[in-house]
Design a protein around this motif. Sequence first.
Motif, PDB file in Angstrom:
ATOM      1  N   THR A   8       0.841  -1.196   0.000  1.00  0.00           N
ATOM      2  CA  THR A   8       0.000   0.000   0.000  1.00  0.00           C
ATOM      3  C   THR A   8       0.874   1.243   0.000  1.00  0.00           C
ATOM      4  O   THR A   8       2.038   1.202   0.420  1.00  0.00           O
ATOM      5  N   TYR A  10       0.972   5.202   1.278  1.00  0.00           N
ATOM      6  CA  TYR A  10       0.458   6.339   2.037  1.00  0.00           C
ATOM      7  C   TYR A  10       1.670   7.090   2.570  1.00  0.00           C
ATOM      8  O   TYR A  10       2.401   6.563   3.408  1.00  0.00           O
ATOM      9  N   VAL A  39      -1.276  -0.273  -3.979  1.00  0.00           N
ATOM     10  CA  VAL A  39      -2.595   0.301  -3.716  1.00  0.00           C
ATOM     11  C   VAL A  39      -2.409   1.685  -3.111  1.00  0.00           C
ATOM     12  O   VAL A  39      -1.900   1.809  -1.987  1.00  0.00           O
ATOM     13  N   ASP A  41      -3.646   4.431  -1.144  1.00  0.00           N
ATOM     14  CA  ASP A  41      -4.711   4.617  -0.158  1.00  0.00           C
ATOM     15  C   ASP A  41      -4.926   6.106   0.108  1.00  0.00           C
ATOM     16  O   ASP A  41      -4.810   6.574   1.246  1.00  0.00           O
ATOM     17  N   LEU A  66      -7.287   4.171  -5.067  1.00  0.00           N
ATOM     18  CA  LEU A  66      -8.547   4.214  -4.328  1.00  0.00           C
ATOM     19  C   LEU A  66      -9.124   5.625  -4.362  1.00  0.00           C
ATOM     20  O   LEU A  66      -8.397   6.610  -4.481  1.00  0.00           O
ATOM     21  N   ASN A  69      -8.877   7.867   1.191  1.00  0.00           N
ATOM     22  CA  ASN A  69      -8.189   7.076   2.199  1.00  0.00           C
ATOM     23  C   ASN A  69      -9.201   6.220   2.957  1.00  0.00           C
ATOM     24  O   ASN A  69     -10.114   6.737   3.598  1.00  0.00           O
ATOM     25  N   HIS A  72      -5.352   1.409   6.229  1.00  0.00           N
ATOM     26  CA  HIS A  72      -4.299   0.478   5.833  1.00  0.00           C
ATOM     27  C   HIS A  72      -4.824  -0.925   5.575  1.00  0.00           C
ATOM     28  O   HIS A  72      -4.550  -1.538   4.525  1.00  0.00           O
ATOM     29  N   ALA A  75      -7.091  -1.284   2.517  1.00  0.00           N
ATOM     30  CA  ALA A  75      -6.309  -1.164   1.287  1.00  0.00           C
ATOM     31  C   ALA A  75      -5.549  -2.458   1.008  1.00  0.00           C
ATOM     32  O   ALA A  75      -5.441  -2.889  -0.152  1.00  0.00           O
ATOM     33  N   THR A  78      -7.940  -4.958  -0.449  1.00  0.00           N
ATOM     34  CA  THR A  78      -8.234  -4.627  -1.835  1.00  0.00           C
ATOM     35  C   THR A  78      -7.114  -5.104  -2.748  1.00  0.00           C
ATOM     36  O   THR A  78      -7.362  -5.660  -3.828  1.00  0.00           O
ATOM     37  N   THR A 297     -13.941  -0.517   0.262  1.00  0.00           N
ATOM     38  CA  THR A 297     -13.133   0.438  -0.491  1.00  0.00           C
ATOM     39  C   THR A 297     -13.807   0.707  -1.832  1.00  0.00           C
ATOM     40  O   THR A 297     -14.613  -0.097  -2.304  1.00  0.00           O
TER      41      THR A 297
END
Length: 333
Positions: A8, A10, A39, A41, A66, A69, A72, A75, A78, A297
């Motif tokens: 992920t 972020y 991913v 997020d 996505l 947000n 975590h 995401a 997903t 999500t």
Amino acid sequence: MKLSIVTTLYQSAPTIDEFCRRALAAAELITDDIELIMVNDGSPDDSLARALALHKADPRVVVIDLARNFGHHKALMTGLAHATGDLVFLVDSDLEEEPELLTPFYDRLVKEDCDVVFGVQEARRGSLVERVTGTIFFSFVDAVSDQKIPRNTVVARLMTRDYVRSLIRHLDNEFMMIHLMQLTGYRQVPVTIHKHALSPTTYSLRMRIEMAIKFLTTTSTKLLYLILYTGISIFGLSIVVIVYFVARYFASGIGVDGFTSQIVSIWFLGGLITLILGILGIYIANILIETKRRPYTVVRRVHRAGPATPDLAANKLDEMYTLSSKTEAHQQF
């Protein structure tokens, strides 16, 4: 054999390029058929732009953007739903968990003939407060949760296709990954690793408390029984007190009790009732969230090279929600 790496993004801009290089290099030691799923997020920095640049330079990189947000763990789920590999390696992109863990995890998976190899920290990282609160949390979870969870686990884990397929069938909207991973079952083997502390955690104390409350109120029925037993205990104690005062009345007449004992009793019972109502309110709120059956999500776009056939995995969760709704409607009639 195809290998999927899922991570992920972020606030991952400082590490995303190095992570991609190291993760792909580690995967190439195992197989040539690789996909690296990132991913996004809702990252506020330029993580998405950097990921798209990597996608254009290397078709093995898949970027899932996505709509906002979502958190975590959601995401991660997903990303797992979009993974198409025979083996799936889950790892954070902040480099605190080394992407090169894929190699020893793969060797252990083959050697042990298991379904999951997951990392466990040598010692819990963080300040003294974080370590103490973490110990208290896990001890409390072991006491009141319906299922114990392993301590000091990390995100990094290597999983088989069958395990991932079973894991993403869970339709919970409020969940912790470690709980669902344990609940899924299969044969799981821990491996002790060293996790680097390269950056401050994004989980504040408030987020940790909220996560603990959500975890307990979405997984524990023992907490409800604890409330029941507390009520029974107070009821029994009140019976004893009533019998005592009635007996004293007949023995020596009416006695004037102190003001302090009455105030303490009122505040204690008032606080206890408020606490019980608050816990029950959280349970009811969780029931409301789960019964809405909303997807946890929303994917804005999937950037994947090649034909669109592999993207059918993106509809996997939606299909399961639809199937679940149809099954519930059929049972009602």
